[in-house]
Write a protein that holds these residues in place. Structure first.
Motif, PDB file in Angstrom:
ATOM      1  N   PHE A  95      29.873  36.655  41.725  1.00  0.00           N
ATOM      2  CA  PHE A  95      28.921  37.176  42.658  1.00  0.00           C
ATOM      3  C   PHE A  95      29.820  38.248  43.606  1.00  0.00           C
ATOM      4  CE2 PHE A  95      24.722  35.472  44.264  1.00  0.00           C
ATOM      5  CZ  PHE A  95      24.399  36.735  44.499  1.00  0.00           C
ATOM      6  N   ASN A  96      31.095  37.934  43.985  1.00  0.00           N
ATOM      7  CA  ASN A  96      31.711  38.955  44.762  1.00  0.00           C
ATOM      8  C   ASN A  96      32.160  40.241  43.838  1.00  0.00           C
ATOM      9  OD1 ASN A  96      33.923  36.180  46.278  1.00  0.00           O
ATOM     10  ND2 ASN A  96      31.846  36.960  46.726  1.00  0.00           N
ATOM     11  N   THR A  97      32.503  40.036  42.724  1.00  0.00           N
ATOM     12  CA  THR A  97      32.911  41.212  41.826  1.00  0.00           C
ATOM     13  C   THR A  97      31.603  41.845  41.563  1.00  0.00           C
ATOM     14  OG1 THR A  97      34.596  39.753  40.776  1.00  0.00           O
ATOM     15  CG2 THR A  97      33.622  41.950  39.579  1.00  0.00           C
ATOM     16  N   LEU A  98      30.485  41.350  41.233  1.00  0.00           N
ATOM     17  CA  LEU A  98      29.014  42.155  41.157  1.00  0.00           C
ATOM     18  C   LEU A  98      28.909  43.018  42.418  1.00  0.00           C
ATOM     19  CD1 LEU A  98      26.435  42.650  39.251  1.00  0.00           C
ATOM     20  CD2 LEU A  98      25.646  40.762  40.623  1.00  0.00           C
ATOM     21  N   SER A  99      29.165  42.457  43.546  1.00  0.00           N
ATOM     22  CA  SER A  99      28.756  42.978  44.723  1.00  0.00           C
ATOM     23  C   SER A  99      29.845  44.362  44.866  1.00  0.00           C
ATOM     24  CB  SER A  99      28.994  42.327  46.004  1.00  0.00           C
ATOM     25  OG  SER A  99      28.862  42.783  47.195  1.00  0.00           O
ATOM     26  N   ALA A 100      31.224  44.108  44.584  1.00  0.00           N
ATOM     27  CA  ALA A 100      32.096  45.225  44.551  1.00  0.00           C
ATOM     28  C   ALA A 100      31.964  46.238  43.600  1.00  0.00           C
ATOM     29  CB  ALA A 100      33.662  44.390  44.412  1.00  0.00           C
ATOM     30  N   ILE A 101      31.687  46.049  42.348  1.00  0.00           N
ATOM     31  CA  ILE A 101      31.399  47.004  41.591  1.00  0.00           C
ATOM     32  C   ILE A 101      29.983  47.826  41.938  1.00  0.00           C
ATOM     33  CG2 ILE A 101      30.534  47.465  39.140  1.00  0.00           C
ATOM     34  CD1 ILE A 101      32.550  45.244  38.305  1.00  0.00           C
ATOM     35  N   PHE A 102      29.001  46.999  42.365  1.00  0.00           N
ATOM     36  CA  PHE A 102      27.926  47.677  43.059  1.00  0.00           C
ATOM     37  C   PHE A 102      28.085  48.837  44.061  1.00  0.00           C
ATOM     38  CE2 PHE A 102      24.052  48.312  45.703  1.00  0.00           C
ATOM     39  CZ  PHE A 102      23.013  48.355  44.642  1.00  0.00           C
ATOM     40  N   GLN A 103      29.216  48.605  44.992  1.00  0.00           N
ATOM     41  CA  GLN A 103      29.544  49.281  45.920  1.00  0.00           C
ATOM     42  C   GLN A 103      30.557  50.281  45.484  1.00  0.00           C
ATOM     43  OE1 GLN A 103      29.806  47.128  49.914  1.00  0.00           O
ATOM     44  NE2 GLN A 103      30.048  45.199  48.525  1.00  0.00           N
ATOM     45  N   GLY A 104      30.960  50.284  44.090  1.00  0.00           N
ATOM     46  CA  GLY A 104      31.766  51.245  43.909  1.00  0.00           C
ATOM     47  C   GLY A 104      33.466  50.849  43.628  1.00  0.00           C
ATOM     48  N   SER A 105      33.479  49.642  44.236  1.00  0.00           N
ATOM     49  CA  SER A 105      34.880  49.132  43.922  1.00  0.00           C
ATOM     50  C   SER A 105      35.427  48.457  42.628  1.00  0.00           C
ATOM     51  CB  SER A 105      35.273  48.007  45.335  1.00  0.00           C
ATOM     52  OG  SER A 105      34.800  48.593  46.442  1.00  0.00           O
ATOM     53  N   GLY A 106      36.553  48.173  42.532  1.00  0.00           N
ATOM     54  CA  GLY A 106      37.258  47.715  41.227  1.00  0.00           C
ATOM     55  C   GLY A 106      37.129  45.944  41.426  1.00  0.00           C
ATOM     56  N   VAL A 107      37.788  45.375  40.560  1.00  0.00           N
ATOM     57  CA  VAL A 107      37.777  43.944  40.325  1.00  0.00           C
ATOM     58  C   VAL A 107      39.165  43.703  40.986  1.00  0.00           C
ATOM     59  CG1 VAL A 107      38.066  42.158  38.672  1.00  0.00           C
ATOM     60  CG2 VAL A 107      36.554  43.833  38.141  1.00  0.00           C
ATOM     61  N   THR A 108      39.011  42.818  42.096  1.00  0.00           N
ATOM     62  CA  THR A 108      40.153  42.282  42.709  1.00  0.00           C
ATOM     63  C   THR A 108      40.717  41.040  42.391  1.00  0.00           C
ATOM     64  OG1 THR A 108      38.445  41.285  44.586  1.00  0.00           O
ATOM     65  CG2 THR A 108      39.379  43.661  44.742  1.00  0.00           C
ATOM     66  N   SER A 109      39.942  40.099  41.698  1.00  0.00           N
ATOM     67  CA  SER A 109      40.300  38.850  41.289  1.00  0.00           C
ATOM     68  C   SER A 109      39.605  38.713  39.810  1.00  0.00           C
ATOM     69  CB  SER A 109      39.762  37.740  42.217  1.00  0.00           C
ATOM     70  OG  SER A 109      40.109  36.507  41.844  1.00  0.00           O
ATOM     71  N   PRO A 110      40.494  38.947  38.920  1.00  0.00           N
ATOM     72  CA  PRO A 110      39.817  38.775  37.490  1.00  0.00           C
ATOM     73  C   PRO A 110      39.911  37.409  37.112  1.00  0.00           C
ATOM     74  CG  PRO A 110      41.860  40.553  37.813  1.00  0.00           C
ATOM     75  CD  PRO A 110      41.691  39.675  39.066  1.00  0.00           C
ATOM     76  N   PRO A 111      38.804  36.989  36.299  1.00  0.00           N
ATOM     77  CA  PRO A 111      38.392  35.501  35.947  1.00  0.00           C
ATOM     78  C   PRO A 111      39.483  35.323  34.923  1.00  0.00           C
ATOM     79  CG  PRO A 111      36.902  37.260  34.971  1.00  0.00           C
ATOM     80  CD  PRO A 111      37.610  38.016  36.004  1.00  0.00           C
ATOM     81  N   ILE A 112      39.796  34.030  34.870  1.00  0.00           N
ATOM     82  CA  ILE A 112      40.613  33.360  34.064  1.00  0.00           C
ATOM     83  C   ILE A 112      39.626  32.528  33.074  1.00  0.00           C
ATOM     84  CG2 ILE A 112      42.689  31.653  33.469  1.00  0.00           C
ATOM     85  CD1 ILE A 112      43.251  32.205  36.893  1.00  0.00           C
ATOM     86  N   HIS A 113      39.686  32.779  31.773  1.00  0.00           N
ATOM     87  CA  HIS A 113      38.946  32.184  30.683  1.00  0.00           C
ATOM     88  C   HIS A 113      39.785  31.218  29.812  1.00  0.00           C
ATOM     89  CE1 HIS A 113      36.275  35.399  31.797  1.00  0.00           C
ATOM     90  NE2 HIS A 113      36.862  36.153  31.308  1.00  0.00           N
ATOM     91  N   GLU A 114      41.116  31.160  30.104  1.00  0.00           N
ATOM     92  CA  GLU A 114      41.681  29.922  29.401  1.00  0.00           C
ATOM     93  C   GLU A 114      41.579  28.765  29.642  1.00  0.00           C
ATOM     94  OE1 GLU A 114      46.276  29.346  27.636  1.00  0.00           O
ATOM     95  OE2 GLU A 114      45.813  30.908  28.797  1.00  0.00           O
ATOM     96  N   ARG A 115      41.293  27.727  28.959  1.00  0.00           N
ATOM     97  CA  ARG A 115      41.065  26.275  29.562  1.00  0.00           C
ATOM     98  C   ARG A 115      42.330  25.529  29.293  1.00  0.00           C
ATOM     99  NH1 ARG A 115      36.330  28.988  30.677  1.00  0.00           N
ATOM    100  NH2 ARG A 115      34.618  27.405  31.103  1.00  0.00           N
ATOM    101  N   TRP A 116      42.409  24.632  29.942  1.00  0.00           N
ATOM    102  CA  TRP A 116      43.576  23.712  29.803  1.00  0.00           C
ATOM    103  C   TRP A 116      43.368  22.448  29.114  1.00  0.00           C
ATOM    104  CZ3 TRP A 116      44.141  18.612  31.381  1.00  0.00           C
ATOM    105  CH2 TRP A 116      45.355  17.942  31.443  1.00  0.00           C
ATOM    106  N   PHE A 117      44.392  22.097  28.174  1.00  0.00           N
ATOM    107  CA  PHE A 117      43.887  21.027  27.417  1.00  0.00           C
ATOM    108  C   PHE A 117      45.036  19.781  27.404  1.00  0.00           C
ATOM    109  CE2 PHE A 117      41.821  24.443  25.304  1.00  0.00           C
ATOM    110  CZ  PHE A 117      40.601  23.995  25.457  1.00  0.00           C
ATOM    111  N   PRO A 118      44.744  18.431  27.481  1.00  0.00           N
ATOM    112  CA  PRO A 118      46.066  17.698  27.427  1.00  0.00           C
ATOM    113  C   PRO A 118      46.934  17.654  26.131  1.00  0.00           C
ATOM    114  CG  PRO A 118      43.739  16.481  27.252  1.00  0.00           C
ATOM    115  CD  PRO A 118      43.708  17.803  27.425  1.00  0.00           C
TER     116      PRO A 118
END
Length: 423
Positions: A179-202
């Protein structure tokens, strides 16, 4: 008031503006992702006041928001995907297919009601549930439904932007990061906190987990909430500071210092014992305990069931006032409210929101059986902590109590405080 139905005007499917090589790979689901398959989607949204009338205002806004969503999905590409399943005669694996999907869903709707109609009633109006997609859908439905829907609902004098996200793909932190990233991009800013897609496995497991089921009804249940009342209580910065000061003053162990979150409503119990319990809970939530809980789940590999949390004696606290909710803007100024939908509501569900006044205040959404809610509104100690003229003490003599309501209210007050401390 709020009796008019929500009218759907249009819908679209939005794909990422571009796909990287990584975004073409499948996303594997970790143990805690699979454990959430029978829970509902996360549903949260922001209410804004509509600006003064402008020519073609809504169409310009919708197009800009769709463009921002497409750019945001280039970073949060799993949300544009679908769940995919590979089954054999004994088990199946589940994962996110980021490519073979029409994209995230975007809905434009309207309702003949006002901002005041939403905020003035003592309880959250039922109409708010219609401001979100995926009503009553469970996360396993992501096989055939979007993993993300952004729904824009026009009110007479307001705009509501509601997001529903599959809870097996994203948690609360990821939800508000999106939500924060959508708002920032809507206002013309960049991505400040890139998402982490990698999962942890035991060790020795993953990236695929085979779930030992051949039929959906072996591991999926669909919980229907009973009649409930949901009310948002506001704890101001001053009141939280007052509670914190009183708790620390009465705590004999001066080495134990209680934060305002830990102190919030601890006043119903022994301060020394409660402080020790809070610190013990925090210290025990470590790498060892997390690995132990994962190992326990691996013994059955059975998804958790929402109905188990809905036991009449349970109290569950979720979300966090630390999430950036009121910092999201889409050309309308600051939001006037944060609201949720039907998803994962049950008696004893407590949701923590960032307070609308900022500065560390907390808005607490409490969902209860109507009789228990009335009893809570009669509790002088609870309302004293609020210390606000907006809340008026009801007359207990006129309220129908349940058999164990007084004990439940006491448990509600303490468990709320205890759970908040680890948020």
């Amino acid at each position: 008031m709020c009796s008019q139905p929500v009218q759907h005007i249009s819908e679209y499917f939005i794909k990422p503006s571009h796909l990287s090589q990584d975004s073409k790979q499948v996303i594997h689901l970790a143990t805690w992702d699979l454990a959430m398959l029978s829970f509902h989607y996360i549903q949260r949204g922001l209410l804004f006041r509509k600006p003064e009338a402008q020519d073609n205002f809504i169409q310009v806004f919708l197009q800009k928001l769709k463009d921002a969503l497409s750019l945001t999905l280039a970073h949060f590409y799993p949300l544009a995907g679908r769940l995919a399943k590979k089954q054999d005669s004994h088990s199946f694996v589940l994962f996110v297919d980021c490519v073979n999907s029409p994209g995230a869903r975007f809905v434009h709707s309207s309702v003949d009601t006002t901002v005041s109609d939403i905020l003035s009633p003592p309880y959250v109006p039922m109409i708010v549930r219609s401001f979100f997609d995926h009503h009553k859908a469970v996360n396993y439905d992501g096989l055939n439904m979007s993993l993300l829907t952004v729904q824009v609902t026009e009110l007479i004098d307001g705009i509501f932007i509601g997001c529903s996200i599959n809870h097996s793909v994203a948690d609360g932190t990821s939800f508000w990061n999106f939500f924060n990233t959508l708002s920032a991009i809507f206002q013309g800013s960049g991505v400040t906190s890139p998402p982490i897609h990698e999962r942890w496995f035991p060790d020795g497991y993953g990236p695929f987990f085979r779930l030992p089921f051949t039929r959906d009804d072996q591991f999926i249940t669909r919980y229907d909430a009973p009649i409930l009342k949901e009310k948002i209580f506001h704890f101001s910065v001053a009141n939280l500071a007052r509670i914190k000061a009183k708790t620390n003053a009465l705590c004999k162990d001066r080495a134990v210092r209680i934060s305002s979150l830990q102190a919030f409503k601890l006043l119903a119990n022994n301060f020394e014992w409660a402080a020790l319990q809070l610190n013990k809970t925090i210290l025990e939530h470590n790498d060892k305990s997390v690995r132990k809980s994962v190992a326990t789940w691996l013994q059955t590999q059975r998804p958790n069931q929402l109905g188990q949390l809905a036991d009449p004696g349970n109290i569950v606290v979720s979300s966090s006032p630390r999430f950036n909710m009121y910092g999201n803007e889409f050309g309308f100024g600051k939001p006037v409210a944060v609201l949720g939908g039907y998803g994962n509501l049950f008696n004893g569900r407590v949701t923590l929101f960032q307070g609308s006044e900022g500065g560390g205040s907390i808005d607490t959404g409490i969902c209860l059986n109507p009789k228990i809610m009335n009893a809570l509104e009669c509790d002088e100690e609870f309302l004293d902590a609020l210390n606000s003229s907006r809340y008026q003490l009801k007359t207990p003599a006129r309220l129908p109590y349940l058999a164990k309501t007084p004990q439940y209210i006491k448990s509600l007050k303490f468990c709320l405080n205890l759970a908040i401390s680890v948020m």
